[in-house]
Write a protein that holds these residues in place. Structure first.
Motif, PDB file in Angstrom:
ATOM      1  N   LYS A 215     -30.060  14.323  12.663  1.00 19.00           N
ATOM      2  CA  LYS A 215     -29.290  15.176  13.586  1.00 19.00           C
ATOM      3  C   LYS A 215     -27.829  14.788  13.389  1.00 19.00           C
ATOM      4  O   LYS A 215     -27.505  13.621  13.098  1.00 19.00           O
ATOM      5  CB  LYS A 215     -29.732  14.990  15.030  1.00 19.00           C
ATOM      6  CG  LYS A 215     -29.305  13.723  15.687  1.00 19.00           C
ATOM      7  CD  LYS A 215     -29.487  13.808  17.204  1.00 19.00           C
ATOM      8  CE  LYS A 215     -28.995  12.520  17.836  1.00 19.00           C
ATOM      9  NZ  LYS A 215     -29.030  12.503  19.273  1.00 19.00           N
ATOM     10  N   SER A 267     -26.059  19.154  15.835  1.00 19.94           N
ATOM     11  CA  SER A 267     -26.806  20.102  14.996  1.00 19.94           C
ATOM     12  C   SER A 267     -28.085  19.421  14.518  1.00 19.94           C
ATOM     13  O   SER A 267     -28.049  18.275  14.071  1.00 19.94           O
ATOM     14  CB  SER A 267     -25.953  20.509  13.788  1.00 19.94           C
ATOM     15  OG  SER A 267     -26.773  21.088  12.780  1.00 19.94           O
ATOM     16  N   ASP A 269     -30.016  21.016  12.231  1.00 19.47           N
ATOM     17  CA  ASP A 269     -30.366  21.676  10.963  1.00 19.47           C
ATOM     18  C   ASP A 269     -30.282  20.695   9.805  1.00 19.47           C
ATOM     19  O   ASP A 269     -29.617  19.659   9.903  1.00 19.47           O
ATOM     20  CB  ASP A 269     -29.412  22.848  10.724  1.00 19.47           C
ATOM     21  CG  ASP A 269     -29.581  23.917  11.781  1.00 19.47           C
ATOM     22  OD1 ASP A 269     -30.731  24.258  12.090  1.00 19.47           O
ATOM     23  OD2 ASP A 269     -28.557  24.382  12.320  1.00 19.47           O
ATOM     24  N   THR A 273     -24.656  22.359  10.841  1.00 16.95           N
ATOM     25  CA  THR A 273     -24.299  23.751  11.132  1.00 16.95           C
ATOM     26  C   THR A 273     -23.731  23.832  12.549  1.00 16.95           C
ATOM     27  O   THR A 273     -24.419  23.489  13.514  1.00 16.95           O
ATOM     28  CB  THR A 273     -25.566  24.632  11.012  1.00 16.95           C
ATOM     29  OG1 THR A 273     -26.172  24.358   9.748  1.00 16.95           O
ATOM     30  CG2 THR A 273     -25.242  26.102  11.098  1.00 16.95           C
ATOM     31  N   PHE A 274     -22.472  24.265  12.648  1.00 12.34           N
ATOM     32  CA  PHE A 274     -21.795  24.282  13.955  1.00 12.34           C
ATOM     33  C   PHE A 274     -21.064  25.613  14.125  1.00 12.34           C
ATOM     34  O   PHE A 274     -20.520  26.157  13.154  1.00 12.34           O
ATOM     35  CB  PHE A 274     -20.772  23.135  14.039  1.00 12.34           C
ATOM     36  CG  PHE A 274     -21.415  21.769  14.107  1.00 12.34           C
ATOM     37  CD1 PHE A 274     -21.718  21.201  15.332  1.00 12.34           C
ATOM     38  CD2 PHE A 274     -21.731  21.073  12.947  1.00 12.34           C
ATOM     39  CE1 PHE A 274     -22.324  19.952  15.407  1.00 12.34           C
ATOM     40  CE2 PHE A 274     -22.337  19.830  13.015  1.00 12.34           C
ATOM     41  CZ  PHE A 274     -22.631  19.263  14.250  1.00 12.34           C
TER      42      PHE A 274
END
Ligand code: FAD
Length: 377
Positions: A215, A267, A269, A273-274
């Motif tokens: 994360k 994030s 992903d 990814t933000f």
């Protein structure tokens, strides 16, 4: 195509240490590739600057013992960059804490780390903490360490470093890798070290390797000026949604962090990814992570929230004022969420040609790379 014995991706501590260690053997050609214009512009500089002895991990005795193991070596090697002349006080919160005074004492004793109980009213509002302890822990100055490595590496004609270099492709062939940069340069090697930290999966994606299960936390470290009473003190409240206020290397400033507010966004992903990436005008994307600290859409500071937590705990006469904010991306293994452990993972992704990825948990576990760098195993 130019050949190198080893290519190192990333110019943080893990990358520069690797270039130095392998470079000084003298018999290998080394290339370090860094996407920022200078080394140490991300996590190695933008962190709490704590040389961990283990106190921070009362829920992970393995992390505590490992920190202690590396503490002495790191302090000896980088003595010139380490500030020791302050009292590092840890306290246990009376409310909402994962630990308490007795558990913390037992944990320190089990881990074999120094801890002396102090009168809590010397530092804290007594109703907020049930225990306070003098510990042995220091702070490192990343810029002094950076300058040391740059000076040393400059003496090795067999080590080259490229900055502002964007890797566009890495091709894995039977016996070697081919690395291409955006400016058209191409290199080959049979050994790659991926020490790109928050960029670790970005590099994996170029090769189709499995991502690390991470994360990502977009974090703010706040630098503050403290009054004379606080100058020679570091205060950390454990273990839960609390804060830390401690010297930031030898800069004369303190860092302020708080578990709830230091991470601004998270994030889950594979690639970081933000929502802010869409507003960054191409500066940052999940596939090409920009430097949060230099980003045109840096978040607003959470100083007032962090300050209010700290002020609730510390005695009124301790004062500090805002100086500046630094932002960096922190990748945390999802498996570490349960016990708050911070392992440093060195993973061989491919044996021959060799590709090794490191995801570091802390600064002083950099020595975990010695084996793979010196034996190639
Ligand atoms: C908020 C925060 C607080 C922390 N507090 C502490 C602490 O108090 N004590 C402690 O010991 N540890 C702490 N840590 C952890 C510590 O900072 C890291 O373990 C350590 O700095 C990682 O070093 P590194 O060299 O792997 O990463 P970095 O310093 O981030 O270096 C990685 C480099 O790789 C580059 N890069 C990325 N992708 C690519 C690519 N595709 N091509 C080329 N270059 C690339 C980056 O630009 C960067 O320069 C903290 C971390 C954070 C984020």
């Amino acid at each position: 195509m130019k050949h190198y014995d080893k290519i190192i991706i990333g110019g943080g501590l893990y990358g520069l240490y690797s270039a130095w260690l392998t470079g000084k053997q003298g018999n290998q050609k080394i290339l370090l590739i860094e996407k920022d214009p200078e080394p140490f512009m991300r996590a190695t500089y933008i962190n709490q600057a704590r040389v961990h002895m283990g106190y921070h991990y009362p829920r992970s005795i393995s992390t505590a013992i490992k920190s202690k193991k590396y503490f002495d070596r790191f302090v000896e090697d980088f003595d010139f960059a380490i500030l020791k002349t302050f009292d590092q006080i840890y306290a246990t919160s009376s409310h909402f804490s994962w630990t308490n005074k007795d558990e913390f004492k037992k944990f320190c004793s089990d881990a074999g780390i120094f801890c002396e109980e102090m009168p809590r009213e010397n530092y804290f509002n007594p109703e907020m903490c049930d225990g306070a302890f003098l510990t042995k822990e220091y702070t490192f100055d990343a810029h002094i360490i950076r300058d040391f490595f740059l000076k040393e590496i400059a003496q090795f004609p067999n080590v080259e470093m490229l900055f502002s270099a964007k890797i566009t492709a890495i091709k894995q062939l039977d016996s070697h890798f081919e690395v291409s940069l955006a400016d058209g340069k191409e290199f080959d090697t049979d050994f790659i070290l991926n020490s790109s930290y928050a960029g670790v999966n970005e590099v994996h994606s170029l090769l189709g390797y499995q991502p690390f299960q991470i994360k990502y936390e977009k974090c703010e470290i706040i630098l503050v000026e403290v009054n004379d009473l606080l100058k020679d003190k570091g205060l950390t409240v454990m273990d839960g949604p609390f804060f830390s206020l401690m010297p930031f290397g030898k800069t004369g400033l303190h860092s302020l962090t708080a578990v709830t507010f230091t991470p601004h966004e998270t994030s889950y992903d594979n690639l970081p990814t933000f929502p802010c990436q869409a507003r960054s005008n191409g500066y940052c994307s999940p596939e090409d992570l920009g430097n949060c600290n230099d980003c045109p859409v840096r978040p607003l500071t959470a100083y007032l929230y962090m300050r209010s937590i700290a002020k609730k705990y510390i005695k009124d006469e301790y004062e500090f004022k805002y100086k500046k904010s630094l932002f960096s991306m922190k990748p945390i293994l999802k498996a570490s969420e349960i016990d708050d452990s911070r392992p440093t993972v060195v993973k061989v992704m491919n044996e021959s040609p060799m590709f090794v990825s490191v995801l570091s948990g802390k600064i002083n576990t950099v020595y975990d790379l010695d084996k793979v760098l010196l034996n190639g195993k």
